[in-house]
Structure formats: structure tokens, C-alpha cells
Enzyme design. Structure first.
Site, short mmCIF file in Angstrom:
data_model
loop_
_atom_site.label_atom_id
_atom_site.label_comp_id
_atom_site.label_asym_id
_atom_site.label_seq_id
_atom_site.Cartn_x
_atom_site.Cartn_y
_atom_site.Cartn_z
N HIS A 1 0.80 -1.24 0.00
CA HIS A 1 0.00 0.00 0.00
C HIS A 1 0.83 1.29 0.00
O HIS A 1 0.31 2.35 -0.34
CB HIS A 1 -0.92 0.05 1.22
CG HIS A 1 -1.96 -1.03 1.26
ND1 HIS A 1 -2.84 -1.24 0.22
CD2 HIS A 1 -2.25 -1.96 2.21
CE1 HIS A 1 -3.64 -2.26 0.54
NE2 HIS A 1 -3.29 -2.72 1.73
N ASP B 1 -4.67 -12.58 4.31
CA ASP B 1 -5.89 -12.05 4.94
C ASP B 1 -7.17 -12.35 4.15
O ASP B 1 -8.25 -11.93 4.54
CB ASP B 1 -5.76 -10.54 5.25
CG ASP B 1 -5.07 -9.77 4.14
OD1 ASP B 1 -4.87 -10.34 3.05
OD2 ASP B 1 -4.74 -8.59 4.36
N ASP C 1 -3.28 -10.72 -1.68
CA ASP C 1 -3.71 -10.13 -0.42
C ASP C 1 -5.19 -9.72 -0.57
O ASP C 1 -5.62 -9.37 -1.67
CB ASP C 1 -2.84 -8.90 -0.14
CG ASP C 1 -3.01 -8.31 1.25
OD1 ASP C 1 -2.11 -8.51 2.08
OD2 ASP C 1 -4.05 -7.65 1.49
N HIS D 1 -6.60 -7.14 0.30
CA HIS D 1 -6.72 -5.72 -0.04
C HIS D 1 -6.07 -5.44 -1.39
O HIS D 1 -5.05 -6.06 -1.72
CB HIS D 1 -6.03 -4.87 1.04
CG HIS D 1 -6.58 -5.07 2.43
ND1 HIS D 1 -6.03 -5.97 3.31
CD2 HIS D 1 -7.64 -4.50 3.05
CE1 HIS D 1 -6.74 -5.94 4.44
NE2 HIS D 1 -7.72 -5.07 4.31
ZN LIG Z 1 -4.20 -6.98 3.28
#
Ligand SMILES: [Zn+2]
Length: 362
Positions: free
Chosen positions: A137, A261, A172, A174
Site C-alpha cells: 500500500h 488475509d 492479499d 486488499h
Molecule cells: Zn491486506
């Protein structure tokens, strides 16, 4: 690179444990230590595999992606001085708190991923795993989503600088926004991110229509997934979208961000995968017969994450079949849930195929 001779490098050092997020923060660096313990107990750090310590990434290397202004602020706050300017770059927020030694910790964790990239470039490693990496990120001038230094973007950059065609795959839960953004206008790094529906989850980007721009059009691929996505539906999307694209792109090297995750029971997200999906994905990636640089990432159910990464490492080393005990049990999916998820994924697959496949002659 055949099964018997694959050279694996596991990147870890106890020095990484000196840098800890505050205790109330969900990101726990103990995961890497535990994966390392499990891998050692399985005999997967010896023979054709070895353990290598990370080396802190130098400032001059970090500047390939991050601005001087940001690196200066990161260094300043890690000595305990929080300034308004740092806060405007995302430092000192609940997600990206300021703590002592954070610059050195982030540079060391990132350095681990870069050590992996270098070993792959020199031919000393066929597969490498830095469980302390995967900070997808972070932006050039922004800390975001628990990430300060974007090791995976840097690794892709360094590999591309050496003339490699890089495939960046991010599973992931996200969206891998920092990496997607870094290469949005480039065709020498293809980014593919599978993640939970951005309307439901941080960082709110990664829709099907974000496909890159200019030279990079069609080289950024986003596959948003509905809540409750289960193994079979996920693999359908993976096989239908990622496999043909990787085949058509024909990368020289694969950078694989394996945030864990998306597993069922992750406290921060809402997908329902088991670690069997990760093992399947790795088997598919290995079939391309290209070096793979794998990193950690998210994963906030510690036990599940550790087991998933240990299983992933065993598959990466070609020893997966001996580690069946690390596999999760398959999860039952109710009929209505199965149908609802399948329907949504089917429509996402069609949208991505329509927008991206023609660019690659598919
Ligand atoms: Zn994540």
C-alpha cells in the site's frame, strides 16, 4: 528449474523482531519468526534451500520509488519527532503509527525482498520468500495501510531495470494499490490483484475498469471479489483470468505478494478461503517455470497465516506433498452462498475478459 534442483532462499533474521508495531496494532511481526520455526522444523531451510538474512535497503535504492521528502520524514518521526508535514504523508495515523526505529525496521524488511530479487537476478535462487515483506500500500510519498516502504514495488522496479518482464501477482485481500499505481502506465511490469470488493474494504480501489493507461493499458488487472468468496470460486477466477494473461504476457520473473488475509476467519476481511487455494496457485505459478519472489503481506489471524505461509513455502520448494498436515480442512459453503458468489464472480470475469483480453490477443 526442475523439481529436484530448485534453489530456494528463505529470508529472515531475528534482527527483524527488534522492530515492533505498537501492541494494539493488528500487524504482528511475530508471524515471520513463527513461519521460520515451522519451515526449519519441516527441514525446509536446508538441502536445496537455505536461509539468508535481509540487508537494510539503502536510501539511494529506496529513492527509486519514494521521494526524498518522504524518506526524510520517515527517518525523523522514527526518532520520535512527529511534525505536521509527516502527518500529511500518512505518518502517525492509527493505521501507520509512529514508533521507535520504524525507519530501520521498514528498510530492513524491504531489504529482505530486495535481497531476494538480487539472488534471483544472479541465478543464485529460483524461488525466494520474504515473509517480512509485501507492503503493497505504501505510495511514493505516503504511508498507508500499515505500510511505510513499498518493498514489492521496489523489487519490481529493480527487476525491470535489469530488463526483466515482471509479473506482479497480489492475492492479499486488499487491493495492491501502491504497486498497481507505480506501474499504471508501464507494460514491462504487469500487475494482477485479486482482492475483496473495494466498496467493502480498504483502500477502496481496484475495480475492474482500472486497467492501466497509455503504454500500460491492459497491464494492470483487477479482480474484485464478493464477500464470502470460497476456494472453488476463487480458483475459477484465477484460472480464467490470471493463467491466460500470464501465459500471454510471458514474464521472465514473478513477484508474488501472498497476504494471507483472504483466509476465512481473518479479523479484518470477509473472504472465506482456505490455504489450499494458495497451494494451488503456487503449483500453477511453478508450471510457468520462472523464478518466483514471494513475500508475505496482510494476515491478521496469526495461526492461520503462519500455517498458510509455511504451506506456501513447502509448495514453492517442491515439498508440498510431504506437508499435508499444514493444509486447512475444506470449508462447507451453503447453497445460496455458493450461487450468489459464483454469479458475481462470473460477471466480474466477463468484464475483465472483455476489457483486458483483447489487448493481449486473447
Ligand atoms: Zn491486506
Amino acid at each position: 528449474m526442475d523439481m529436484g534442483t530448485r534453489k530456494g532462499v528463505f529470508i529472515y533474521s531475528p534482527e527483524l523482531e527488534e522492530y515492533q508495531y505498537p501492541p494494539e496494532h493488528p500487524f504482528n511481526t511475530i508471524r515471520a519468526k513463527k513461519v521460520r520455526e515451522t519451515a526449519a522444523a519441516m527441514g525446509l531451510l536446508s538441502g536445496s534451500s537455505s536461509e539468508v538474512a535481509p540487508v537494510p535497503a539503502e536510501r539511494i535504492v529506496l529513492k527509486k520509488f519514494h521521494s526524498a521528502r518522504y524518506l526524510h520524514a520517515l527517518k525523523t518521526v522514527s526518532k520520535g519527532k512527529l511534525e505536521a508535514e509527516a502527518f500529511s504523508m500518512g505518518l502517525g495515523t492509527p493505521d501507520c503509527p509512529v514508533f521507535e526505529g520504524m525507519y530501520d525496521g521498514a528498510a530492513l524488511a524491504a531489504g529482505g525482498t530486495l535481497v531476494g530479487a538480487k539472488l534471483i537476478l544472479s541465478g543464485s535462487a529460483d524461488v525466494a520468500f520474504n515473509p517480512s515483506g509485501g507492503f503493497h500500500h505504501a505510495g511514493p510519498e505516503r504511508a498507508s495501510g500499515f505500510c511505510y516502504i513499498n518493498d514489492v514495488a521496489l523489487a519490481c522496479m529493480i527487476l525491470a531495470e535489469e530488463g526483466k518482464r515482471v509479473l506482479y501477482l497480489d492475492v492479499d485481500v486488499h487491493h495492491g494499490d501502491g504497486v498497481a499505481c507505480a506501474f499504471y502506465g508501464r507494460s514491462d511490469v504487469m500487475t494482477i490483484s485479486f482482492h475483496e470488493d473495494p466498496r467493502m474494504l480498504f483502500p477502496g480501489t481496484g475495480f475492474e475498469d482500472e486497467i492501466g493507461t497509455g503504454e500500460g493499458k491492459g497491464y494492470c488487472v483487477n479482480v474484485p471479489l464478493p464477500l464470502g468468496t470460497y476456494d472453488e470460486a476463487y480458483m475459477k477466477a484465477f484460472k480464467t483470468i490470471a493463467l491466460p494473461l500470464i501465459e500471454a504476457y510471458n514474464p521472465d520473473v514473478i513477484v508474488f505478494e501472498l497476504g494471507a488475509d483472504a483466509l476465512a476467519d481473518d479479523p479484518l476481511a470477509h473472504l472465506r478461503l482456505t490455504n489450499n487455494t494458495y497451494a494451488d496457485i503456487i503449483d500453477h505459478l511453478l508450471s510457468f517455470d520462472r523464478p518466483i519472489l514471494m513475500t508475505g503481506g496482510g494476515g491478521y489471524n496469526i495461526d492461520n497465516t503462519v500455517r498458510a505461509w509455511a504451506l506456501a513455502w513447502s509448495f514453492l520448494c517442491g515439498e508440498g506433498s510431504r506437508q499435508e498436515g499444514l493444509r486447512d480442512k475444506t470449508l462447507a459453503v451453503s447453497e445460496p452462498q455458493r450461487d450468489a458468489v459464483a454469479l458475481r464472480i462470473e460477471s466480474t470475469i466477463e468484464v475483465v475478459k472483455a476489457r483486458v483480453f483483447p489487448i493481449h490477443g486473447l
